[in-house]
Design a protein around this motif. Structure first.
Motif: not given
Length: 75
Positions: A42-68
């Motif tokens: 996607v235009k404007g996205m680079g490696e670091s911005s994609a990595a930042a979103l990956l970190v957010v997604a990983s954190a969200a999954r861990r939080m959801a798993r912990g709550a369950v």
């Protein structure tokens, strides 16, 4: 999504990138679960911005798993 992108793309307007990501992947969840290489196409996205979103997604999954895991199981 704009705010999350702003953390990785400090000197730019993240609104067009956020709109392009939503258009490509449908929802915030779709963006966060997308492959980093697909995000970078996607235009404007680079490696670091994609990595930042990956970190957010990983954190969200861990939080959801912990709550369950802390909830009682019904039989």
């Amino acid at each position: 999504l704009e705010y999350l992108l702003f953390a990785a793309i400090v000197r730019g307007d993240t609104k067009p990138i956020a709109k392009a990501l939503i258009a490509q992947f449908g929802t915030l969840g779709g963006v966060l679960s997308a492959d980093p290489k697909a995000l970078q196409r996607v235009k404007g996205m680079g490696e670091s911005s994609a990595a930042a979103l990956l970190v957010v997604a990983s954190a969200a999954r861990r939080m959801a798993r912990g709550a369950v895991l802390e909830r009682p199981v019904l039989g």
